[in-house]
Motif scaffolding. Sequence first.
Motif, PDB file in Angstrom:
ATOM      1  N   SER A  55      50.242  23.900 -90.750  1.00  0.00           N
ATOM      2  CA  SER A  55      49.872  23.215 -91.915  1.00  0.00           C
ATOM      3  C   SER A  55      48.903  22.033 -91.998  1.00  0.00           C
ATOM      4  CB  SER A  55      51.526  22.881 -92.485  1.00  0.00           C
ATOM      5  OG  SER A  55      52.265  23.944 -92.477  1.00  0.00           O
ATOM      6  N   TRP A  59      44.124  20.228 -92.881  1.00  0.00           N
ATOM      7  CA  TRP A  59      44.082  18.783 -93.491  1.00  0.00           C
ATOM      8  C   TRP A  59      43.582  17.842 -92.316  1.00  0.00           C
ATOM      9  CZ3 TRP A  59      46.041  14.087 -92.595  1.00  0.00           C
ATOM     10  CH2 TRP A  59      46.039  13.218 -93.390  1.00  0.00           C
ATOM     11  N   ASP A  63      39.263  20.670 -92.410  1.00  0.00           N
ATOM     12  CA  ASP A  63      38.676  20.337 -93.732  1.00  0.00           C
ATOM     13  C   ASP A  63      38.568  18.717 -93.785  1.00  0.00           C
ATOM     14  OD1 ASP A  63      38.925  23.024 -94.410  1.00  0.00           O
ATOM     15  OD2 ASP A  63      40.674  22.948 -95.150  1.00  0.00           O
ATOM     16  N   ALA A  64      38.425  18.160 -92.727  1.00  0.00           N
ATOM     17  CA  ALA A  64      38.335  16.583 -93.037  1.00  0.00           C
ATOM     18  C   ALA A  64      37.098  16.185 -93.079  1.00  0.00           C
ATOM     19  CB  ALA A  64      39.012  16.011 -91.561  1.00  0.00           C
ATOM     20  N   THR A  77      38.900  18.744 -98.976  1.00  0.00           N
ATOM     21  CA  THR A  77      40.485  18.824 -99.302  1.00  0.00           C
ATOM     22  C   THR A  77      41.238  18.151 -98.081  1.00  0.00           C
ATOM     23  OG1 THR A  77      40.866  20.996 -98.485  1.00  0.00           O
ATOM     24  CG2 THR A  77      40.246  20.843-101.024  1.00  0.00           C
ATOM     25  N   GLY A  78      40.502  18.094 -97.029  1.00  0.00           N
ATOM     26  CA  GLY A  78      41.109  17.388 -95.996  1.00  0.00           C
ATOM     27  C   GLY A  78      41.402  15.748 -95.870  1.00  0.00           C
ATOM     28  N   ALA A  79      41.692  15.221 -94.686  1.00  0.00           N
ATOM     29  CA  ALA A  79      41.539  13.796 -94.181  1.00  0.00           C
ATOM     30  C   ALA A  79      40.205  13.237 -94.544  1.00  0.00           C
ATOM     31  CB  ALA A  79      42.218  13.528 -93.034  1.00  0.00           C
ATOM     32  N   GLU A 337      45.230   7.612 -94.195  1.00  0.00           N
ATOM     33  CA  GLU A 337      44.523   8.069 -93.087  1.00  0.00           C
ATOM     34  C   GLU A 337      44.836   6.664 -92.223  1.00  0.00           C
ATOM     35  OE1 GLU A 337      42.696  10.649 -95.779  1.00  0.00           O
ATOM     36  OE2 GLU A 337      43.507   8.800 -95.971  1.00  0.00           O
TER      37      GLU A 337
END
Length: 375
Positions: A55, A59, A63-64, A77-79, A337
């Motif tokens: 999960s 993220w 997708d960061a 959509t990530g970090a 973050e």
Amino acid sequence: MSTRISTAGQPFQAAPQHAWFRRLMAWARGNLFPTPFDAALNLVIVALFAWLVASMLPWALLDATWSGGSRADCTGTGACWAFVLSRLDQFIYGFYPAAERWRVNLAGTVLILGLAALLIRAVPGKRVTGLLMLLVYPPFAFWLLKGGFLGLTGVQTDRWGGLMLTLVVGVSGIVLSFPIGVALALGRRSDLPVFHGLSVLFIELWRGLPMVTVLFMAIVMLPYFLPAGMKLDSLGLAIAGIVMFQSACLAEIVKGGLQAVPKGQYEAAKALGFGYWRTSVYIVLPQAIRIVIPGLVNNSIALLKDTTLVMVVGLFDLLNIVAAGSSDPRWLGSATEGYIFVGLVFWTLCFAMSRYSHRLEHSLRSRRQRLGGVS
């Protein structure tokens, strides 16, 4: 299984194939699946851990966004790790002038080399290294970081911040509180009423106050009792408050170690003609410190984490400077973050201290067993 001939002309058997796999399976059966209940519980834990990783991985990594000058550049959509990377220098050095950061790097390098020389068993000269790190390194690091004399540009402590400030407060608190705590523990067990009473009063007074209260007293209230126009350094006051609080807590830990030393050790030292100080320094304290190593490390870890409380008195430690960075209009919404970064830094430091403590305990226990002592 094949047989080969050795250089001496004698046959020997080749090592069994996949021996490492059989050892791994034997370890798993003995430690992970000894009973059906343990096997089911471990499988559930592994499944939850796998679900958590599956999960978080998209993220956190897949997708960061890793580069950018503002939150608007983090379109995925990530970090948004661009926030951490773009302000990493500030998170480490605070507001320390960029042209003078070599001084911070030099002080940190000397600290790392000194600790490595003390912690690595194969490095000789630990007594000399320890004395240098206790007596020479602190004034050297202060001169290097503060400057203002011997040709170095002065940098006021209100410009210190980030990880640098966190380590300065943490290391200073650990190093300075230890001798005070040991002296208080010896004083609390002293037969002299004056020393005993003063030690008990100091310990109970400081140990009964919350750390935040101690910091506020040091920064806010103490200046009211000083002569008009006299202003003390905020960082020095904060470190003084932390040292007083931690030394009182440390004294109780060392006192437990002193009580655990068998009475026969005192009697044997007395029979050899040792006085109080020789008995304490050469006989009692070395044994007491070995006994309370877990407590000392736990106290040091707690102190390192408590350094974040200096943010309430206006000092920009790592946590405060990350929080201030996330409030920048360009990076609004990046607090998650930033706090993850802070958590990883503190976890790494605390985990390293914990692992070394475990290794040291294991080494001392093995040595006692070899000498025929009780583990």
